[in-house]
Scaffold this active site. Structure first.
Site, PDB file in Angstrom:
ATOM      1  N   GLY A 258       0.805  -1.221   0.000  1.00 27.63           N
ATOM      2  CA  GLY A 258       0.000   0.000   0.000  1.00 27.63           C
ATOM      3  C   GLY A 258       0.835   1.267   0.000  1.00 27.63           C
ATOM      4  O   GLY A 258       2.004   1.253  -0.397  1.00 27.63           O
ATOM      5  N   CYS A 362      25.575  -2.145  22.631  1.00 22.92           N
ATOM      6  CA  CYS A 362      26.978  -1.770  22.416  1.00 22.92           C
ATOM      7  C   CYS A 362      27.318  -1.603  20.943  1.00 22.92           C
ATOM      8  O   CYS A 362      28.080  -2.403  20.373  1.00 22.92           O
ATOM      9  CB  CYS A 362      27.880  -2.815  23.046  1.00 22.92           C
ATOM     10  SG  CYS A 362      27.533  -2.987  24.782  1.00 22.92           S
ATOM     11  N   GLU A 363      26.718  -0.632  20.313  1.00 27.15           N
ATOM     12  CA  GLU A 363      27.000  -0.296  18.923  1.00 27.15           C
ATOM     13  C   GLU A 363      26.752   1.194  18.765  1.00 27.15           C
ATOM     14  O   GLU A 363      25.730   1.699  19.241  1.00 27.15           O
ATOM     15  CB  GLU A 363      26.001  -0.988  17.971  1.00 27.15           C
ATOM     16  CG  GLU A 363      25.976  -2.462  18.046  1.00 27.15           C
ATOM     17  CD  GLU A 363      26.379  -3.123  16.740  1.00 27.15           C
ATOM     18  OE1 GLU A 363      26.807  -2.431  15.794  1.00 27.15           O
ATOM     19  OE2 GLU A 363      26.268  -4.355  16.701  1.00 27.15           O
TER      20      GLU A 363
HETATM   21  N1  LLP Z   1       3.746  -7.117  -0.657  1.00 30.55           N
HETATM   22  C1  LLP Z   1       5.027  -7.506  -0.820  1.00 30.55           C
HETATM   23  C2  LLP Z   1       5.349  -8.538  -1.803  1.00 30.55           C
HETATM   24  C3  LLP Z   1       6.046  -6.893  -0.059  1.00 30.55           C
HETATM   25  O1  LLP Z   1       7.306  -7.263  -0.234  1.00 30.55           O
HETATM   26  C4  LLP Z   1       5.706  -5.885   0.891  1.00 30.55           C
HETATM   27  C5  LLP Z   1       6.731  -5.248   1.713  1.00 30.55           C
HETATM   28  C6  LLP Z   1       4.343  -5.557   1.040  1.00 30.55           C
HETATM   29  C7  LLP Z   1       3.394  -6.174   0.245  1.00 30.55           C
HETATM   30  C8  LLP Z   1       3.866  -4.541   2.035  1.00 30.55           C
HETATM   31  O2  LLP Z   1       4.280  -3.250   1.708  1.00 30.55           O
HETATM   32  P1  LLP Z   1       3.739  -1.987   2.577  1.00 30.55           P
HETATM   33  O3  LLP Z   1       2.262  -1.823   2.335  1.00 30.55           O
HETATM   34  O4  LLP Z   1       4.000  -2.322   4.000  1.00 30.55           O
HETATM   35  O5  LLP Z   1       4.523  -0.839   2.093  1.00 30.55           O
HETATM   36  N2  LLP Z   1      11.270  -3.312   6.808  1.00 30.55           N
HETATM   37  C9  LLP Z   1      11.002  -2.180   5.945  1.00 30.55           C
HETATM   38  C10 LLP Z   1       9.861  -2.454   4.988  1.00 30.55           C
HETATM   39  C11 LLP Z   1      10.074  -3.676   4.128  1.00 30.55           C
HETATM   40  C12 LLP Z   1       8.929  -3.908   3.177  1.00 30.55           C
HETATM   41  C13 LLP Z   1       9.065  -5.208   2.494  1.00 30.55           C
HETATM   42  N3  LLP Z   1       7.973  -5.578   1.659  1.00 30.55           N
HETATM   43  C14 LLP Z   1      10.733  -0.958   6.807  1.00 30.55           C
HETATM   44  O6  LLP Z   1      10.859  -1.030   8.029  1.00 30.55           O
HETATM   45  O7  LLP Z   1      10.458   0.126   6.287  1.00 30.55           O
END
Ligand code: LLP
Length: 433
Positions: A258, A362-363
């Site tokens: 989204g 510790c970083e």
């Molecule tokens: N569908 C697929 C195939 C995805 O890889 C993702 C997110 C979503 C849906 C959901 O996307 P959203 O609506 O949440 O933007 N850890 C990172 C975000 C990694 C997103 C990975 N894929 C952060 O903390 O910003």
């Protein structure tokens, strides 16, 4: 320069505290829905994630609304926040789920979610995971390579079933977001280049164990401009025409994640109705069911991480606010240089301070904010790291043998711990000397 004179320089931003519904100050106390966060912290301890169920429901309904009359399915991206209670809130609204592992499928089933509304994404599904998902009767697989389709066909054949599949295409669109969470360019590991996709559809059309149902894509996360999504949607729609002309019936288009969210004052995030008008409208005449996999925009703003100030330390001209939360609890600032607003639970006029807000790990990379202007906080005070409901707890670790925090769900004026803080015994369970 550090100052502790609270009378001389009132901290003016106090007039516009950063909050996102369901978080708001009431009589100076930051509340989640109808519950003051300090009451939760007193019982559940800190650090502690707190989520507002109604905040999630409202955002889900906004997506529903944005689809209007379009046949659609919303498949919440479980990776954003996979707590069983959050999944249950969404399952109760009729949501489907986008999973990327057998573990996430297990969570969906444990929470009471409907397997028939599950899509399985990800570039590296194992055969065991495929078998588990077929046994559970999930809706479909978003596949990303010929080799994966071969593996899926083999697993389905061995079970005497057909696997419903979409191919994740890579529309070669620049999502204009952080490089770690941008996925839609040719250089990325994800999906299949559009020009390679048609031959793959044709090849597996002849495979009885695979039933093609759609086309999927996901160009990236935290998109603050929906234009790249609209561009990807148009590319998907014209590709469907191509597939249909080649005799491949397609009934679903999956636009992936989204919209992005507002992490700081002044940042403008797309609103969900606008996403409906500019992105979903592109599908209006395609004659398909439209699937969206929002994660962040459903849960990010509905959650905070509550932490306690352990120490305030001056070092040369710098000041450090040391919290009891650390990068192991919320890694987004360390990993993506992400901004999370940090606000005191008690709102009152304060002198300004410029501080690095850090954790005990510790970083040097263990920070939540650097040279941030804050209202001066004192030791023992409670603060909230805002917009932490997505990719917060799910990315938490036990680094430095720190138990992962508790999680709390608020629903109106009631709240409960939906995940206990880990104990030290749990951390070493499974190890032997
Ligand atoms: N569908 C697929 C195939 C995805 O890889 C993702 C997110 C979503 C849906 C959901 O996307 P959203 O609506 O949440 O933007 N850890 C990172 C975000 C990694 C997103 C990975 N894929 C952060 O903390 O910003």
């Amino acid at each position: 320069m550090p100052t502790s004179d609270t009378t001389r320089v009132p901290f003016e931003p106090a007039s516009v505290p950063f909050t996102n519904p369901p978080f708001a100050y009431r009589q100076g106390e930051l509340c989640c829905e109808d519950v003051p966060l300090k009451a939760i912290a007193a019982e559940a301890g800190t650090p502690c994630y707190v989520y507002g169920a109604n905040g999630i429901r409202q955002r889900y309904q906004a997506y529903r609304h944005a689809f209007g009359d379009l046949p659609h399915r919303i498949c919440y991206a479980v990776k954003a926040n996979s707590n069983l209670a959050i999944l249950r809130v969404l399952a109760d609204l009729g949501s489907g789920f986008d999973i990327v592992s057998g573990g996430e499928l297990y969570r969906v089933l444990q929470s009471g979610g409907d397997a028939a509304k599950v899509v399985f994404s990800g570039v590296g599904k194992t055969r065991e995971e495929m078998g588990y998902a077929l046994d559970a009767g999930i809706h479909s697989f978003n596949c990303e390579s010929a080799r994966e389709l071969e593996a899926l066909a083999a697993v389905a054949r061995s079970k005497g079933v057909r696997a419903r599949a979409s191919l994740r295409v890579n529309p070669d669109v620049d999502a204009k977001t952080h490089p770690y969470i941008s996925t839609g360019l040719r250089e990325h590991k994800f999906g299949v280049a559009m020009e390679d996709a048609l031959p793959l559809y044709q090849r597996f059309e002849a495979e009885p164990a695979i039933e093609w149902i759609g086309v999927s894509c996901h160009i990236g996360s935290q998109l603050l401009d929906v234009s790249p999504l609209a561009e990807a949607a148009e590319k998907l729609v014209s590709f469907v025409d191509e597939l249909r002309s080649a005799g491949i019936p397609i009934r679903e288009l999956d636009i992936g994640g989204g919209v992005g969210v507002r992490y700081q004052p002044g940042e403008v995030a797309p609103d969900i109705p606008d996403y409906g008008k500019r992105v979903l409208r592109a599908f209006a005449s395609a004659g398909v069911t439209v699937v969206a996999e929002p994660g962040r925009s459903l849960v990010a703003e509905a959650g905070v991480l509550v932490a306690r100030v352990l120490y305030v330390k001056a070092s040369g001209s710098r000041e450090f606010v040391i919290l009891d939360a650390a990068m192991n609890d919320l890694i987004r600032p360390s990993l993506y240089n992400a901004h999370h607003e940090i606000v005191p639970l008690r709102w009152e006029p304060r002198a300004p301070m410029f501080a690095d807000v850090v954790g005990p790990v510790c970083e040097s990379g263990d920070f939540f904010a650097r040279s941030r202007e804050l209202g001066r906080v004192a030791e023992e005070e409670l603060v909230a790291l805002c917009t932490a409901g997505a990719y917060g707890f799910v990315q938490a670790s036990n680094y430095n043998t720190r138990p992962r925090p508790a999680e709390v769900l608020v629903d109106g004026d009631v709240w409960r711990v939906v995940r206990q803080r880990e104990t030290l015994a749990q951390l070493v369970a499974g190890e032997t000397v």
